[in-house]
Write a protein that holds these residues in place. Structure first.
Motif: not given
Length: 365
Positions: A333-342
């Protein structure tokens, strides 16, 4: 000077020039552009690279040693913490006295803010093609690790089979075991820890039941801490039984040395943050900065980080954990935090204040 001597000198000069070019070319990693030799040579002349970071030197020591051994470039390593690195970059820029070449921090939101506010520069790394798409923000900000957020627990007080399997189960677990857990639950203080704020606010964005978790922790008299290390000591000693939303990369190493410490991840939802690297605008050693970032992202550099306990963002690294094997380790269930403006959503001052107010209310404080 006779003609023969002139010819000999010319030949010797040409040979020296060829040798220098060959030596530079030998330093260029496979697959890199041929003119990359110029960056390497310029970086060696600069002789040093200054890093502002929030990463413990012990975890990056293998990376540092390998870089210096390969290129002969000294590293000025400054562990300032997440907030410290961010504030130092801004204050130095305001005084036109930039010292940092590379900023490498786990506070993804603060790193993105530095880019948005013009404190970093664009640099397309030759290693960019080896990264997941979510790990590169416009060639200005690169993810160098993939680190899960999980739970640590005292194995003398809790056994693995009693631990909740999913995020929702964790809420139920806290509610159903108030007697046993009262005053013995720990988590990050989002006001004092940049990583803690990122972890909690990311959950709030992605889990509609995050506030139920916060309330459950509050009902159990949760204690809040500014660092993972502080929580670890209390769980090892038994002062606390469980610590929630802790940096899992640290925990995976801690359990190797602490027999009464366990690490646990929810199989349905394991968020993962990254330590992000940027090259500063006005870096005093710009070529050494580029070379260091490229080395961090290379297979060799990623292997050194993984051996130091920081899982690799690349799949082709076999030392330690990589993004693929880490996903298997946490149950899929790995959910990387995206490197974006979010990651900037809660950097808005009004939203940040509202989040912290809601957090205190949920904890009953």
């Amino acid at each position: 000077m006779n003609t023969k001597t002139v010819r000999s000198l010319a030949a010797a000069t040409a040979l020296l020039g060829f040798s220098a070019i060959s030596a530079g070319a030998q330093d260029v990693p496979a697959g890199y552009p041929a003119d990359y030799a110029a960056i390497i040579e310029a970086a060696k002349k600069e002789g040093t690279v200054s890093i502002y970071t929030s990463t413990d030197a012990a975890q990056s020591q293998k990376l540092q040693d390998a870089f210096t051994a390969k290129y002969g470039i000294k590293i000025a390593y400054n562990d300032l913490g997440t907030n410290g690195a961010y504030n130092q970059v801004i204050s130095e820029a305001a005084a036109s006295q930039v010292t940092a070449d590379v900023v490498w921090s786990s506070a993804m939101d603060l790193q993105m803010t530095l880019i948005q506010d013009g404190y970093g520069v664009e640099y397309k790394s030759p290693e960019a093609s080896h990264l997941p798409q979510w790990a590169n923000y416009k060639d200005t900000l690169y993810a160098t690790t993939i680190e899960p957020i999980g739970v640590i627990y005292n194995t003398k007080a809790l056994t693995e089979d009693k631990l909740p399997k999913t995020y929702a189960d964790l809420i139920t677990f806290l509610k159903d075991n108030k007697g046993e857990l009262q005053g013995k639950v720990a988590t990050f203080d989002p006001e004092k820890s940049g990583s803690g704020f990122l972890n909690h606010s990311n959950d709030a964005k992605n889990r509609p039941d995050f506030w139920d978790l916060a309330k459950a922790m509050g009902e159990d008299g949760v204690k809040i801490y500014s660092s993972s290390g502080g929580m670890k000591e209390t769980v090892v000693s038994g002062e606390n039984v469980i610590a929630i939303n802790i940096i899992g990369s640290y925990a995976l190493d801690w359990v190797k040395e602490s027999p009464n410490l366990g690490v646990h991840f929810a199989t349905d939802y394991t968020p993962a943050f990254s330590r992000l690297a940027l090259v500063t605008k006005g870096a005093p050693h710009p070529n050494a900065a580029k070379l260091f970032v490229d080395f961090m992202l290379s297979k060799e550099g990623q292997s050194m980080l993984a051996e130091g306990g920081l899982p690799s963002v690349r799949e082709d690294v076999t030392a330690g954990l990589n993004i693929k094997t880490l996903n298997e380790r946490v149950g899929g269930g790995l959910k990387p935090i995206a490197v974006d403006e979010g990651v900037l959503e809660y950097m808005d001052q009004m939203k940040r204040v509202q989040f912290l107010n809601d957090w205190k209310a949920a904890l009953g404080r």
